[in-house]
Design a protein around this motif. Structure first.
Motif, short mmCIF file in Angstrom:
data_model
loop_
_atom_site.label_atom_id
_atom_site.label_comp_id
_atom_site.label_asym_id
_atom_site.label_seq_id
_atom_site.Cartn_x
_atom_site.Cartn_y
_atom_site.Cartn_z
N ILE A 1 0.85 -1.20 0.00
CA ILE A 1 0.00 0.00 0.00
C ILE A 1 0.88 1.25 0.00
O ILE A 1 0.62 2.20 -0.73
CB ILE A 1 -0.96 0.01 1.21
CG1 ILE A 1 -1.94 -1.16 1.13
CG2 ILE A 1 -1.71 1.34 1.30
CD1 ILE A 1 -2.86 -1.18 -0.07
N MET A 2 1.95 1.23 0.77
CA MET A 2 2.88 2.36 0.79
C MET A 2 3.48 2.59 -0.59
O MET A 2 3.62 3.73 -1.04
CB MET A 2 3.99 2.12 1.82
CG MET A 2 3.51 2.20 3.25
SD MET A 2 4.74 1.67 4.47
CE MET A 2 6.09 2.76 4.13
N ALA A 3 3.83 1.52 -1.28
CA ALA A 3 4.41 1.63 -2.62
C ALA A 3 3.40 2.21 -3.61
O ALA A 3 3.76 3.01 -4.47
CB ALA A 3 4.92 0.27 -3.10
N ILE A 4 2.14 1.83 -3.47
CA ILE A 4 1.09 2.38 -4.34
C ILE A 4 0.96 3.88 -4.09
O ILE A 4 0.92 4.67 -5.03
CB ILE A 4 -0.26 1.66 -4.10
CG1 ILE A 4 -0.19 0.22 -4.62
CG2 ILE A 4 -1.41 2.43 -4.76
CD1 ILE A 4 -1.39 -0.63 -4.23
N GLU A 5 0.87 4.25 -2.82
CA GLU A 5 0.61 5.65 -2.47
C GLU A 5 1.82 6.56 -2.71
O GLU A 5 1.64 7.72 -3.08
CB GLU A 5 0.20 5.75 -1.00
CG GLU A 5 -1.17 5.17 -0.72
CD GLU A 5 -1.61 5.34 0.72
OE1 GLU A 5 -2.74 4.94 1.01
OE2 GLU A 5 -0.84 5.89 1.55
N ASN A 6 3.02 6.06 -2.50
CA ASN A 6 4.18 6.94 -2.48
C ASN A 6 5.23 6.69 -3.56
O ASN A 6 6.08 7.55 -3.78
CB ASN A 6 4.87 6.85 -1.11
CG ASN A 6 3.93 7.19 0.01
OD1 ASN A 6 3.19 8.17 -0.07
ND2 ASN A 6 3.92 6.39 1.05
N GLU A 7 5.18 5.53 -4.21
CA GLU A 7 6.26 5.18 -5.13
C GLU A 7 5.78 4.89 -6.55
O GLU A 7 6.48 4.24 -7.31
CB GLU A 7 7.03 3.98 -4.57
CG GLU A 7 7.67 4.26 -3.23
CD GLU A 7 8.18 3.01 -2.54
OE1 GLU A 7 8.23 1.94 -3.19
OE2 GLU A 7 8.50 3.10 -1.34
N ASN A 8 4.55 5.33 -6.86
CA ASN A 8 4.02 5.17 -8.20
C ASN A 8 3.84 3.71 -8.62
O ASN A 8 3.92 3.38 -9.80
CB ASN A 8 4.90 5.92 -9.22
CG ASN A 8 4.07 6.56 -10.29
OD1 ASN A 8 2.87 6.74 -10.16
ND2 ASN A 8 4.71 6.92 -11.39
N LYS A 9 3.62 2.82 -7.64
CA LYS A 9 3.34 1.40 -7.92
C LYS A 9 1.91 1.28 -8.39
O LYS A 9 1.00 1.88 -7.82
CB LYS A 9 3.56 0.58 -6.65
CG LYS A 9 3.10 -0.84 -6.72
CD LYS A 9 4.11 -1.70 -7.41
CE LYS A 9 3.68 -3.16 -7.32
NZ LYS A 9 4.47 -4.01 -8.19
N HIS A 10 1.70 0.52 -9.45
CA HIS A 10 0.35 0.33 -9.99
C HIS A 10 -0.04 -1.13 -9.80
O HIS A 10 0.60 -2.02 -10.37
CB HIS A 10 0.29 0.73 -11.46
CG HIS A 10 0.64 2.17 -11.65
ND1 HIS A 10 1.80 2.58 -12.24
CD2 HIS A 10 0.00 3.31 -11.28
CE1 HIS A 10 1.86 3.89 -12.25
NE2 HIS A 10 0.78 4.36 -11.66
N PRO A 11 -1.09 -1.38 -9.01
CA PRO A 11 -1.47 -2.75 -8.70
C PRO A 11 -2.13 -3.44 -9.89
O PRO A 11 -2.64 -2.80 -10.80
CB PRO A 11 -2.46 -2.59 -7.55
CG PRO A 11 -3.09 -1.26 -7.80
CD PRO A 11 -1.98 -0.41 -8.38
N ARG A 12 -2.15 -4.75 -9.83
CA ARG A 12 -2.87 -5.54 -10.82
C ARG A 12 -4.37 -5.34 -10.59
O ARG A 12 -4.80 -4.92 -9.51
CB ARG A 12 -2.51 -7.01 -10.70
CG ARG A 12 -1.05 -7.29 -11.01
CD ARG A 12 -0.79 -8.79 -10.90
NE ARG A 12 0.10 -9.28 -11.91
CZ ARG A 12 -0.18 -9.49 -13.19
NH1 ARG A 12 -1.37 -9.23 -13.66
NH2 ARG A 12 0.71 -9.96 -14.02
N MET A 13 -5.16 -5.65 -11.59
CA MET A 13 -6.60 -5.40 -11.55
C MET A 13 -7.29 -6.02 -10.34
O MET A 13 -8.11 -5.35 -9.70
CB MET A 13 -7.25 -5.86 -12.85
CG MET A 13 -8.71 -5.46 -12.96
SD MET A 13 -9.01 -3.67 -12.89
CE MET A 13 -8.34 -3.16 -14.45
N PRO A 14 -7.03 -7.28 -9.96
CA PRO A 14 -7.73 -7.83 -8.78
C PRO A 14 -7.49 -7.02 -7.51
O PRO A 14 -8.40 -6.83 -6.71
CB PRO A 14 -7.16 -9.24 -8.65
CG PRO A 14 -6.70 -9.59 -10.03
CD PRO A 14 -6.19 -8.29 -10.61
#
Length: 107
Positions: free
Chosen positions: A37-50
């Motif tokens: 979650i931190m990577a999504i919010e702060n490091e421009n990580k884009h999760p897979r669709m599920p």
């Protein structure tokens, strides 16, 4: 498109904070690590669709919040109400419609 991808993490973070959730709580409910979650919010990580679908449903936000951030969602209570209505079956929608009508008639 690049701008949309760059706004993604901040959009998720804003929605999480508005929902009163910590990164730990969101991670637990979505089934990922807090670090993810931190990577999504702060490091421009884009999760897979599920994972994205679980985040949207957990935060009870419209997918438009993520895919159309230029549309201002200023009234979170209305957005949450619309989301709840979408989850209702036909009988529950009739009850909700009657309740709203009664509220408006009482003005």
């Amino acid at each position: 498109m690049e701008e949309l991808l760059n706004l993604f993490g901040q959009t998720i973070k804003d929605a999480r904070i508005a929902a009163g959730m910590t990164q730990d709580a969101l991670a637990e409910q979505v089934g990922v690590t807090t670090r993810y979650i931190m990577a999504i919010e702060n490091e421009n990580k884009h999760p897979r669709m599920p994972v994205l679908l679980k985040i949207i449903r957990t935060l009870k936000i419209s997918a438009d919040t993520i895919f159309y951030p230029e549309i201002q969602h200023t009234n979170r209570e209305k957005e949450q109400l619309l989301h709840m209505i979408q989850m209702c079956d036909e009988k529950e929608i009739k009850i909700a419609a009657a309740t709203v009508k009664a509220l408006l008639d009482a003005r």
